[in-house]
Design a protein around this motif. Structure first.
Motif, PDB file in Angstrom:
ATOM      1  N   HIS A  73       0.837  -1.212  -0.006  1.00 48.46           N
ATOM      2  CA  HIS A  73       0.003  -0.072   0.029  1.00 48.46           C
ATOM      3  C   HIS A  73       0.818   1.199  -0.022  1.00 48.46           C
ATOM      4  N   ASP A  74       0.408   2.367  -0.732  1.00 48.29           N
ATOM      5  CA  ASP A  74       1.425   3.421  -0.831  1.00 48.29           C
ATOM      6  C   ASP A  74       0.328   4.781  -1.308  1.00 48.29           C
ATOM      7  N   LEU A  75       1.056   5.869  -1.459  1.00 46.39           N
ATOM      8  CA  LEU A  75       0.388   6.891  -2.029  1.00 46.39           C
ATOM      9  C   LEU A  75       1.174   7.580  -3.019  1.00 46.39           C
ATOM     10  N   GLY A  76       0.703   8.145  -4.173  1.00 48.56           N
ATOM     11  CA  GLY A  76       1.333   8.358  -5.130  1.00 48.56           C
ATOM     12  C   GLY A  76       1.124   9.804  -5.473  1.00 48.56           C
ATOM     13  N   GLY A  77       2.092  10.505  -5.820  1.00 51.20           N
ATOM     14  CA  GLY A  77       1.944  12.055  -6.213  1.00 51.20           C
ATOM     15  C   GLY A  77       3.214  12.604  -5.976  1.00 51.20           C
ATOM     16  N   SER A  78       3.271  13.722  -5.950  1.00 53.46           N
ATOM     17  CA  SER A  78       4.592  14.853  -5.759  1.00 53.46           C
ATOM     18  C   SER A  78       4.228  16.040  -5.725  1.00 53.46           C
ATOM     19  N   PRO A  79       4.927  17.203  -5.384  1.00 50.31           N
ATOM     20  CA  PRO A  79       4.456  18.358  -5.105  1.00 50.31           C
ATOM     21  C   PRO A  79       4.200  18.841  -6.774  1.00 50.31           C
ATOM     22  N   ARG A  80       4.749  18.224  -7.444  1.00 46.33           N
ATOM     23  CA  ARG A  80       4.462  18.858  -9.082  1.00 46.33           C
ATOM     24  C   ARG A  80       3.249  18.241  -9.520  1.00 46.33           C
ATOM     25  N   ALA A  81       2.766  17.028  -8.993  1.00 46.06           N
ATOM     26  CA  ALA A  81       1.670  16.269  -9.638  1.00 46.06           C
ATOM     27  C   ALA A  81       0.531  16.970  -9.155  1.00 46.06           C
ATOM     28  N   ARG A  82      -0.663  16.627 -10.173  1.00 46.74           N
ATOM     29  CA  ARG A  82      -1.933  17.058 -10.053  1.00 46.74           C
ATOM     30  C   ARG A  82      -2.922  16.328  -9.195  1.00 46.74           C
ATOM     31  N   TYR A  83      -2.412  15.073  -8.856  1.00 47.96           N
ATOM     32  CA  TYR A  83      -3.286  14.083  -8.249  1.00 47.96           C
ATOM     33  C   TYR A  83      -2.559  13.441  -7.025  1.00 47.96           C
ATOM     34  N   VAL A  84      -3.169  13.176  -5.830  1.00 49.57           N
ATOM     35  CA  VAL A  84      -2.783  12.124  -5.225  1.00 49.57           C
ATOM     36  C   VAL A  84      -3.391  11.103  -5.285  1.00 49.57           C
ATOM     37  N   ILE A  85      -2.778   9.857  -5.490  1.00 54.39           N
ATOM     38  CA  ILE A  85      -3.240   8.719  -5.572  1.00 54.39           C
ATOM     39  C   ILE A  85      -3.218   7.502  -4.522  1.00 54.39           C
ATOM     40  N   ALA A  86      -4.263   6.974  -4.493  1.00 53.77           N
ATOM     41  CA  ALA A  86      -4.056   5.738  -3.693  1.00 53.77           C
ATOM     42  C   ALA A  86      -3.559   4.626  -4.222  1.00 53.77           C
ATOM     43  N   MET A 146     -11.413  15.024   0.344  1.00 51.60           N
ATOM     44  CA  MET A 146     -12.168  14.217   1.377  1.00 51.60           C
ATOM     45  C   MET A 146     -11.310  13.566   2.313  1.00 51.60           C
ATOM     46  N   ASP A 147     -11.953  13.078   3.390  1.00 51.31           N
ATOM     47  CA  ASP A 147     -11.208  12.396   4.533  1.00 51.31           C
ATOM     48  C   ASP A 147     -10.178  11.314   3.892  1.00 51.31           C
ATOM     49  N   PHE A 148      -9.505  10.639   4.791  1.00 54.61           N
ATOM     50  CA  PHE A 148      -8.685   9.593   4.292  1.00 54.61           C
ATOM     51  C   PHE A 148      -9.420   8.561   3.995  1.00 54.61           C
ATOM     52  N   ASP A 149     -10.398   8.124   4.656  1.00 51.47           N
ATOM     53  CA  ASP A 149     -10.998   6.544   4.581  1.00 51.47           C
ATOM     54  C   ASP A 149     -11.914   6.933   3.290  1.00 51.47           C
ATOM     55  N   THR A 150     -12.579   8.013   3.077  1.00 48.46           N
ATOM     56  CA  THR A 150     -13.390   8.123   1.957  1.00 48.46           C
ATOM     57  C   THR A 150     -12.539   8.063   0.539  1.00 48.46           C
ATOM     58  N   PHE A 151     -11.303   8.743   0.590  1.00 50.46           N
ATOM     59  CA  PHE A 151     -10.275   8.735  -0.443  1.00 50.46           C
ATOM     60  C   PHE A 151     -10.037   7.239  -0.565  1.00 50.46           C
ATOM     61  N   TRP A 152      -9.554   6.529   0.422  1.00 52.27           N
ATOM     62  CA  TRP A 152      -8.672   5.207   0.338  1.00 52.27           C
ATOM     63  C   TRP A 152      -9.788   4.171  -0.037  1.00 52.27           C
ATOM     64  N   ASN A 153     -11.144   4.218   0.303  1.00 52.66           N
ATOM     65  CA  ASN A 153     -12.166   3.215   0.026  1.00 52.66           C
ATOM     66  C   ASN A 153     -12.978   3.618  -1.159  1.00 52.66           C
ATOM     67  N   GLY A 154     -12.701   4.803  -1.530  1.00 53.06           N
ATOM     68  CA  GLY A 154     -13.653   5.261  -2.490  1.00 53.06           C
ATOM     69  C   GLY A 154     -13.050   5.499  -3.889  1.00 53.06           C
ATOM     70  N   GLY A 156      -9.962   7.036  -4.527  1.00 59.08           N
ATOM     71  CA  GLY A 156      -8.675   6.592  -4.723  1.00 59.08           C
ATOM     72  C   GLY A 156      -7.796   7.741  -5.498  1.00 59.08           C
ATOM     73  N   TYR A 157      -8.303   8.700  -5.588  1.00 57.50           N
ATOM     74  CA  TYR A 157      -7.805   9.880  -6.044  1.00 57.50           C
ATOM     75  C   TYR A 157      -8.317  11.400  -5.657  1.00 57.50           C
ATOM     76  N   VAL A 158      -7.370  11.913  -5.773  1.00 55.12           N
ATOM     77  CA  VAL A 158      -7.771  13.739  -5.540  1.00 55.12           C
ATOM     78  C   VAL A 158      -7.183  14.637  -6.585  1.00 55.12           C
ATOM     79  N   GLU A 159      -7.729  15.296  -7.366  1.00 54.35           N
ATOM     80  CA  GLU A 159      -7.288  16.087  -8.651  1.00 54.35           C
ATOM     81  C   GLU A 159      -7.003  17.491  -8.135  1.00 54.35           C
ATOM     82  N   PHE A 160      -5.687  17.740  -8.121  1.00 47.98           N
ATOM     83  CA  PHE A 160      -5.702  19.474  -7.940  1.00 47.98           C
ATOM     84  C   PHE A 160      -5.911  20.258  -9.161  1.00 47.98           C
ATOM     85  N   PRO A 161      -6.338  21.537  -9.285  1.00 46.03           N
ATOM     86  CA  PRO A 161      -6.777  22.283 -10.491  1.00 46.03           C
ATOM     87  C   PRO A 161      -5.570  22.563 -11.138  1.00 46.03           C
TER      88      PRO A 161
END
Length: 169
Positions: A73-86, A146-154, A156-161
């Motif tokens: 299990h891990d998180l993907g993304g970086s300061p320059r990425a537009r997404y945080v990914i489960a 969203m909160d972590f549990d919703t993100f992880w179980n739902g 699975g990503y957050v998009e930054f504009p």
């Protein structure tokens, strides 16, 4: 220490052991002869990688089998990425492979400072903590997360504009 400072410290004999994680400097360095010379100065080289057959692993005194991104299990993304990914584990670790957390926490336990290293957090607790840090950093930018549990179980990503100054690039 920064990368170049580590190299210089090895050359001066100030660093006698090195732990290389998920990289293959014997192959990827532009000056491969320099790496070979540096390796000769080291008393002990540990390589932590999912491949035991890399040029650097072949030079190691100890190879620690690590998981791939599909085996943990891990998180993907970086300061320059537009997404945080489960990044959910897709398959169980192969052979004796362990996640970076398991390797480091296991060593800390053997050295008698597991609680100090892990701060009492499991691997999943650390992922939650990293996500929470990203969530706090996003708040002043008006980026809803969203909160972590919703993100992880739902989703699975957050998009930054896309920042306005980057839209016409």
């Amino acid at each position: 220490l920064a990368y170049d400072q580590i190299i210089e410290a090895i050359e001066r004999g100030e660093i006698r052991g090195l732990w290389v994680v998920a990289t293959n400097p014997a192959h990827s360095w532009i000056d491969q002869d320099r790496f070979t010379r540096l390796r000769q100065k080291l008393e002990f080289l540990v390589v932590q990688d999912m491949y035991a057959t890399t040029e650097t692993a072949k030079m190691a005194d100890l190879v620690l089998p690590a998981t791939s991104s599909l085996q943990r299990h891990d998180l993907g993304g970086s300061p320059r990425a537009r997404y945080v990914i489960a990044m959910h584990r897709a398959i169980d670790p192969v052979g004796e492979a362990r996640s970076d957390y398991e390797i480091m926490a296991g060593l800390a336990k053997r050295l008698g400072f597991e609680d100090k290293f892990t701060e009492g957090k499991s691997e999943m607790d650390w992922l939650r903590s990293f996500y929470d840090q990203a969530q706090k950093a996003a708040k002043p930018l008006d980026v809803p997360m969203m909160d972590f549990d919703t993100f992880w179980n739902g989703p699975g990503y957050v998009e930054f504009p896309i920042p306005d100054d980057a839209k016409n690039f």
